[in-house]
Design a protein around this motif. Sequence first.
Motif: not given
Length: 80
Positions: A20-29, A36-38, A59-61
Motif C-alpha cells: 500500500v505505502i509503495n503506491n503512495i508518492k511521498g516520504y514516510f518513516d 527509525v526506518v523508511d 514526512l512529505e506527500t
Amino acid sequence: MKSYALDLNSIEKVKGFVSVINNIKGYFDLVSGRYVVDAKSIMGIFSMDLSNSVELRILETNEDISEIEKAIAPYLAGEH
C-alpha cells in the motif's frame, strides 16, 4: 507531519502495508522508540520490534491525507 499508530504484528500485515505505502508518492518513516526506518523498506520494517505498535510518520506527500488514511486503515492500531 502527521503520525499514526500501526499494528504490523504479522508477515501478512507487513507485506500488505508495504504494498500500500509503495503506491503512495511521498516520504514516510516508521518509528519504534529511537529506531527509525523508511516505511517503504520491507527489510527495514522486519528489522524492527513489531510485537508492539509502531508509529507511521508522514514526512512529505502531495497525496490527499484522507486517501492515505483510507489506504492504511487496515493497519491502524486498534482497528480490525
